[in-house]
Design an enzyme around this catalytic site. Structure first.
Site, PDB file in Angstrom:
ATOM      1  N   ARG A  44       3.032 -48.011  -8.686  1.00 24.62           N
ATOM      2  CA  ARG A  44       3.103 -48.813  -7.457  1.00 24.62           C
ATOM      3  C   ARG A  44       2.298 -50.094  -7.653  1.00 24.62           C
ATOM      4  NH1 ARG A  44       1.890 -43.039  -4.907  1.00 24.62           N
ATOM      5  NH2 ARG A  44       0.635 -43.147  -6.777  1.00 24.62           N
ATOM      6  N   CYS A  80      10.092 -39.108  -6.975  1.00 26.31           N
ATOM      7  CA  CYS A  80       8.728 -39.585  -7.182  1.00 26.31           C
ATOM      8  C   CYS A  80       7.881 -39.489  -5.910  1.00 26.31           C
ATOM      9  CB  CYS A  80       8.727 -41.020  -7.704  1.00 26.31           C
ATOM     10  SG  CYS A  80       9.549 -42.187  -6.598  1.00 26.31           S
ATOM     11  N   MET A 105      -5.897  -7.567   8.242  1.00 26.82           N
ATOM     12  CA  MET A 105      -5.423  -6.686   9.314  1.00 26.82           C
ATOM     13  C   MET A 105      -6.374  -5.501   9.443  1.00 26.82           C
ATOM     14  SD  MET A 105      -1.339  -6.965   8.703  1.00 26.82           S
ATOM     15  CE  MET A 105      -1.499  -6.675   6.944  1.00 26.82           C
ATOM     16  N   LYS A 161       0.830  -1.207   0.000  1.00 27.36           N
ATOM     17  CA  LYS A 161       0.000   0.000   0.000  1.00 27.36           C
ATOM     18  C   LYS A 161       0.863   1.255   0.000  1.00 27.36           C
ATOM     19  CE  LYS A 161      -4.030   0.293   2.324  1.00 27.36           C
ATOM     20  NZ  LYS A 161      -4.037  -1.051   2.570  1.00 27.36           N
ATOM     21  N   GLU A 192      15.716 -44.233  -0.924  1.00 31.21           N
ATOM     22  CA  GLU A 192      14.840 -43.727   0.133  1.00 31.21           C
ATOM     23  C   GLU A 192      15.380 -44.044   1.526  1.00 31.21           C
ATOM     24  OE1 GLU A 192      11.020 -45.733  -0.424  1.00 31.21           O
ATOM     25  OE2 GLU A 192      12.087 -47.280  -1.567  1.00 31.21           O
ATOM     26  N   ARG A 203       7.669 -49.885  -9.814  1.00 30.08           N
ATOM     27  CA  ARG A 203       8.301 -50.271  -8.547  1.00 30.08           C
ATOM     28  C   ARG A 203       7.833 -51.671  -8.160  1.00 30.08           C
ATOM     29  NH1 ARG A 203       7.023 -46.693  -3.345  1.00 30.08           N
ATOM     30  NH2 ARG A 203       5.077 -47.862  -3.422  1.00 30.08           N
ATOM     31  N   SER A 249      15.703 -43.178  -8.515  1.00 28.48           N
ATOM     32  CA  SER A 249      14.483 -42.411  -8.269  1.00 28.48           C
ATOM     33  C   SER A 249      14.413 -42.165  -6.770  1.00 28.48           C
ATOM     34  CB  SER A 249      13.250 -43.188  -8.740  1.00 28.48           C
ATOM     35  OG  SER A 249      12.080 -42.457  -8.430  1.00 28.48           O
ATOM     36  N   TYR A 300      14.116 -35.470 -13.978  1.00 34.22           N
ATOM     37  CA  TYR A 300      12.657 -35.355 -13.963  1.00 34.22           C
ATOM     38  C   TYR A 300      12.131 -35.317 -12.531  1.00 34.22           C
ATOM     39  CZ  TYR A 300      12.467 -40.336 -12.784  1.00 34.22           C
ATOM     40  OH  TYR A 300      12.628 -41.544 -12.157  1.00 34.22           O
ATOM     41  N   ARG A 346      -3.156  -1.960  -6.388  1.00 35.67           N
ATOM     42  CA  ARG A 346      -2.291  -3.128  -6.183  1.00 35.67           C
ATOM     43  C   ARG A 346      -2.600  -4.117  -7.297  1.00 35.67           C
ATOM     44  NH1 ARG A 346      -5.391  -5.005  -0.640  1.00 35.67           N
ATOM     45  NH2 ARG A 346      -7.420  -5.432  -1.559  1.00 35.67           N
ATOM     46  N   HIS A 390     -15.595  -8.496   0.994  1.00 34.41           N
ATOM     47  CA  HIS A 390     -14.573  -9.351   1.620  1.00 34.41           C
ATOM     48  C   HIS A 390     -14.715 -10.792   1.140  1.00 34.41           C
ATOM     49  CE1 HIS A 390     -13.305 -12.140   4.851  1.00 34.41           C
ATOM     50  NE2 HIS A 390     -12.253 -11.343   4.911  1.00 34.41           N
ATOM     51  N   GLY A 401      -8.254  -7.573   4.001  1.00 34.00           N
ATOM     52  CA  GLY A 401      -9.149  -7.708   5.142  1.00 34.00           C
ATOM     53  C   GLY A 401      -8.572  -8.423   6.342  1.00 34.00           C
ATOM     54  N   GLY A 446      12.756 -41.583  -3.503  1.00 37.44           N
ATOM     55  CA  GLY A 446      11.455 -41.694  -2.834  1.00 37.44           C
ATOM     56  C   GLY A 446      11.445 -40.744  -1.647  1.00 37.44           C
ATOM     57  N   THR A 447      11.092 -39.485  -1.888  1.00 34.65           N
ATOM     58  CA  THR A 447      11.285 -38.450  -0.864  1.00 34.65           C
ATOM     59  C   THR A 447      10.347 -38.595   0.326  1.00 34.65           C
ATOM     60  OG1 THR A 447       9.903 -36.940  -2.169  1.00 34.65           O
ATOM     61  CG2 THR A 447      12.300 -36.773  -2.440  1.00 34.65           C
ATOM     62  N   ASN A 448       9.262 -39.346   0.191  1.00 34.01           N
ATOM     63  CA  ASN A 448       8.398 -39.561   1.363  1.00 34.01           C
ATOM     64  C   ASN A 448       9.163 -40.337   2.441  1.00 34.01           C
ATOM     65  OD1 ASN A 448       6.470 -38.380  -0.225  1.00 34.01           O
ATOM     66  ND2 ASN A 448       5.358 -40.269  -0.647  1.00 34.01           N
ATOM     67  N   ASP A 449       9.698 -41.516   2.052  1.00 29.72           N
ATOM     68  CA  ASP A 449      10.449 -42.333   3.016  1.00 29.72           C
ATOM     69  C   ASP A 449      11.800 -41.724   3.356  1.00 29.72           C
ATOM     70  OD1 ASP A 449       8.863 -44.334   3.966  1.00 29.72           O
ATOM     71  OD2 ASP A 449       9.352 -45.775   2.402  1.00 29.72           O
ATOM     72  N   ARG A 502      -4.110   2.676   8.231  1.00 26.73           N
ATOM     73  CA  ARG A 502      -4.301   1.403   7.532  1.00 26.73           C
ATOM     74  C   ARG A 502      -3.036   0.554   7.580  1.00 26.73           C
ATOM     75  NH1 ARG A 502      -8.669   2.208   3.512  1.00 26.73           N
ATOM     76  NH2 ARG A 502      -9.216   4.411   3.451  1.00 26.73           N
TER      77      ARG A 502
END
Length: 906
Positions: free
Chosen positions: A595, A864, A109, A27, A778, A651, A797, A884, A371, A489, A107, A799-802, A98
């Site tokens: 999977r 993956c 703040m 602002k 992983e 897999r 590959s 990838y 804005r 709003h 809205g 396995g970013t979860n594990d 303001r």
């Protein structure tokens, strides 16, 4: 930190400019910029975002002491430019206070208008302007806003209305009028007196008379509002860092409530809902800005075409519209002409769609804000592509302006046309934010959150929304309001969230205490289903079926533009032909994770799988696997056919075996009958398979190495399917992935089984096919020894979860018990299972990639896990040189844009 804490603007001059948003907030920076380019802006000053940080470290009293001299000097400058004096009775200067963060937070703040009034000054203002009603209307508004924001006068119960609003409703009822502007001066004086009594009763303090006491109270309240509940929630939703802080802008008041030649409004240089290149907005005669934004009164349209469209939606005849609901273009033609010219100038200057606020004071137009406007995902794409075609911005700017996550909105279902034709329209409002929403009616925001947590889909129904409703809006399928326009709003926040919203449905009668919604003779109760069409503004009773979204040509052109710049490929995680087809339609260039275990949970497949698991002998397992083979073969043929000519990473079986076995008595009895054994035997086998920590137990490559017959069957299914399709002329590129290895020898043992089985199969079928064998990294040890593993593995590959689970030592299934507290205390900034931890997990990925390629330079690497569709994680993968990312089908377009952005940000 800078010693300068206050930056002034006004009369065409400014100490700031547009590129100082980090210091002055959006602002403040844009008010300065508008001054510099000749836009009429009331004079004022901005207290920097750095002071917000000081406020929270040094405290209120110290910050006032640091600011005092600069603020008083800046007030004196406003006094000179406005020829009025702050706190003076005869010639009073009033100001607004303001908030303004560097990122738009509509809205969230607090704002205070008409600051500087007291019992004496209001009489002076009335005398100076010759307009008693205006003076007292301004005074009651000031007490209401200041009492709420600064002094904390709030409603006591969740189903109670605001105490100030309750007083207004009582006075209107006693007078027998419907609208605030129908009250006379005596009514407003009574209102002021009752407001002050309410303040004293709730707070124990008198309303302050000193203008400077009011000013410091308001400035500190705006800083306080940076850490209010709704602002914190909004920042979490939008990814805005808490340390940014808010600036505070103090500005001379200009008044839209001085009679019929005064007005206030909000406008957009383009349609924020669909992106149409059409100036639009709403205004109210004899009103102040909060009336439009808060949705307390339903405003009229600025343009004639907008007014005509609104009347058509509302079923209002043209002659009635012209007489009772004229547009600003018709009612104030000269002001409209000036407004239209300025909005064009601002869009041309900023080269983007602008969201603007303005006030007309007795025939003079003033701009209060501009804005880059919040917009829906569809509008985001159309506006960017239109500006490109118009030569306003270049291709790289188009891509940089796309918020990848907002593309998700375009992929959502729409109402099925056949179902819609049979549906009764319950009510009509304004199409505030497009989309299709079906859910159960809920009237209170906190109830909406509770119902959502219970797994219910809800539509939040409100007379009008306020920033306190944010938590309920965030979880609702859609939002419906009885009051408010396209710039209320509810509308602005819903568009920002990508939520379906219908606003200003005036025929709705909402009773919070009875929890009912009445339209004519129809009464609906909380929990009843309704459906909202945010594209037409229609409200339907009951559920309406949906169908897949139809993507625009602009979307397709944007994706082609992304492909022009991207280097990182985007694959998909898909386990069925349908998912593969969806992902391919969205531009996936292969499957990065198929999977196989997801193929076993239906029909006779699960029985054969359970028979294999529950068998104690290799002979028994092979017998069951022979039953499973045809199912796997058919599944792979379907997936390979859908992804022909593209690589597919399959897999091998990964999860613990106990996930497949029956744990209930009925299921165990079925298996006992199928296998011709006793229920006791099945029960004992199930118990024997249970593990203390199954996610670190007998799963992944450990299954294949202890039961190599499983790997043999899956290899036959994968390569057999590819060979059969080869006969049909369909090219398949299978990549067999060994999961969960921690040491090279685990991989070598599985690779040996795969290669021997493949050779045997090729001999049997008298044909061959190219394939590769790689692994899923992983386990942290695999990342640390990636150079050894790459001596045999042909691809990695991640396995970013594990990998995240094992690196942090956090259980994915149990993290919810402590994650909210960790986020609140800032121990963690984000959920590491949603946003890749670049410093820890990311370091393992980078190191493993570099080590692997040191041994095998052409090693293909990708991720993956769920992070493959999260934009900041995708950009990290680009930076560390992965080939990838792979993500769920509906995240593919998001990942494609993020990948293109990563390339142009280099």
């Amino acid at each position: 930190m800078s010693h300068k804490r206050v930056y002034t603007f006004g009369n065409g001059q400014a100490e700031g400019r547009a590129d100082m948003k980090n210091l002055l907030g959006g602002k403040g920076a844009n008010l300065a910029e508008m001054n510099l380019i000749g836009i009429p802006v009331p004079p004022g000053f901005t207290i920097t975002t750095e002071v917000c940080s000081e406020y929270y470290t040094l405290g209120k009293e110290k910050v006032i002491e640091l600011l005092k001299t600069e603020v008083e000097k800046a007030i004196a400058r406003i006094e000179g430019l406005m020829s009025a004096k702050f706190g003076d009775v005869a010639n009073p200067l009033l100001v607004s206070v303001r908030s303004g963060a560097r990122a738009s937070m509509p809205g969230m703040m607090d704002t205070i208008l008409n600051l500087g009034l007291n019992d004496d000054v209001v009489e002076g203002l009335a005398k100076k302007t010759g307009n008693q009603r205006f003076a007292w209307d301004s005074y009651r508004r000031f007490i209401q806003m200041y009492g709420d924001v600064v002094m904390g006068v709030k409603h006591t119960g969740k189903d109670e209305i605001d105490p100030f609003e309750a007083i207004i409703e009582e006075i209107k009822a006693a007078k027998g009028v419907a609208l605030d502007n129908e009250l006379d001066v005596d009514d407003l004086k009574k209102m002021v007196a009752r407001f002050k009594e309410a303040v004293k009763r709730q707070t124990g303090s008198d309303f302050p008379n000193s203008s400077y006491e009011q000013l410091w109270g308001a400035i500190c309240a705006v800083f306080d509002s940076w850490m209010n509940e709704r602002a914190i929630l909004y920042r979490k939703m939008e990814g805005i860092p808490a340390e940014w802080g808010t600036a505070v802008t103090v500005q001379a008041m200009v008044f839209g409530n001085m009679g019929d030649t005064s007005a206030t409004g909000v406008c957009f240089s383009r349609d924020a809902g669909n992106g149409e290149d059409l100036f639009n907005g709403e205004y109210l005669i004899n009103a102040q800005g909060e009336d439009v934004v808060a949705g307390i009164r339903t405003p009229q349209q600025i343009t004639k075409i907008g007014s005509q469209r609104w009347a058509q939606l509302a079923g209002i005849p043209e002659d009635v519209r012209r007489q009772n609901y004229p547009s600003m273009e018709e009612a104030m033609p000269e002001i409209y002409k000036e407004l239209d010219a300025i909005q064009t100038k601002l869009e041309d200057h900023y080269r983007d769609m602008q969201d603007m606020e303005f006030t007309v004071q007795e025939g003079k137009l003033w701009f209060l804000q501009t804005r880059n406007g919040k917009r829906t995902g569809a509008a985001m794409v159309k506006i960017a592509m239109d500006l490109l075609r118009q030569g306003v911005i270049d291709e790289k700017t188009v891509l940089s302006r796309i918020d990848p996550n907002k593309l998700d909105e375009l992929l959502h279902p729409v109402f099925d046309k056949k179902a819609l034709a049979k549906t009764k329209v319950l009510a009509k409002g304004l199409p505030a934010s497009p989309g299709a929403a079906t859910g159960q009616i809920v009237f209170l925001a906190e109830d909406a959150a509770g119902w959502y947590n219970d797994g219910k889909k809800v539509v939040l129904v409100r007379i009008e929304t306020s920033p306190e409703d944010l938590a309920g809006m965030a979880v609702a399928e859609g939002i419906l309001t009885a009051r408010g326009g396209m710039t209320s709003h509810a509308a602005v926040v819903a568009r920002g969230m990508g939520k379906c919203c219908v606003s200003g449905a005036g025929e709705l009668k909402i009773d919070y205490k009875k929890k009912t919604l009445q339209v004519g003779s129809t009464t609906l109760h909380e929990g009843d289903f309704i459906s909202l069409n945010g594209t037409t503004g229609e409200v339907y009773e009951g559920k309406v079926a949906t169908s897949a979204a139809e993507l625009s040509g602009d979307f397709s052109d944007l994706m082609k533009l992304a492909d022009k710049y991207t280097k990182l490929q985007v694959r998909t995680n898909a386990d069925t032909p349908h998912d593969a087809e969806v992902a391919r339609a969205f531009g996936a260039v292969g499957i990065g994770l198929c999977r196989t275990e997801h193929m076993f949970f239906e029909g006779d497949k699960i029985k054969a799988m359970r028979e294999m698991i529950l068998s104690e002998t290799q002979e028994g397992r092979k017998k069951a696997l022979a039953k499973i083979l045809p199912y796997q073969l058919a599944d792979f043929k379907g997936i390979f056919r859908a992804m022909h000519d593209l690589p597919v990473t399959v897999r091998l079986l990964d999860p613990p075996l106990h996930e497949f076995v029956p744990h209930d008595l009925k299921g165990q009895e079925e298996m006992a009958n199928a296998m011709g054994v006793s229920v006791e035997y099945i029960h004992e086998r199930v118990e024997a398979l249970s593990e203390q920590n199954p996610m670190l137990g007998h799963r992944g490559c450990r299954l294949g190495n202890t039961y190599p017959e499983i790997t043999e069957m899956q290899t036959r299914a994968i390569l057999g399917a590819a060979l059969e399709l080869k006969k049909e002329g369909i090219h398949v590129f299978p990549e067999i992935m060994v999961p969960l290895i921690g040491i090279l020898y685990e991989f070598l043992e599985q690779e040996k089984v795969i290669r021997e089985t493949a050779e045997q199969l090729f001999k049997e079928m008298n044909d061959r096919i190219d394939y590769s064998v790689g692994t899923m990294i992983e386990v942290p040890r695999a990342a640390l020894t990636a150079d050894r593993i790459a001596s045999s593995a042909e691809f990695f590959s991640f396995g970013t979860n594990d990998l995240t689970q094992m690196t942090f030592g956090y259980s994915r299934d149990d993290i919810a018990s402590f994650l909210p507290i960790y986020l609140e205390k800032k121990i963690l900034k984000v959920d590491p299972f949603q946003v890749l931890d670049q410093k820890g997990v990311g370091q393992l990925i980078q190191m493993a990639t570099e080590k692997g390629r040191a041994i095998r330079p052409n090693l293909k690497c990708g991720i993956c896990g769920e992070h493959g569709g999260e934009p900041s994680s995708v950009k990290f993968c680009h930076r560390v040189g992965l080939n990838y990312v792979s993500c769920s089908p509906f995240r593919v377009p998001i990942a494609r844009i993020a990948a293109a952005q990563a390339a142009i940000e280099e």
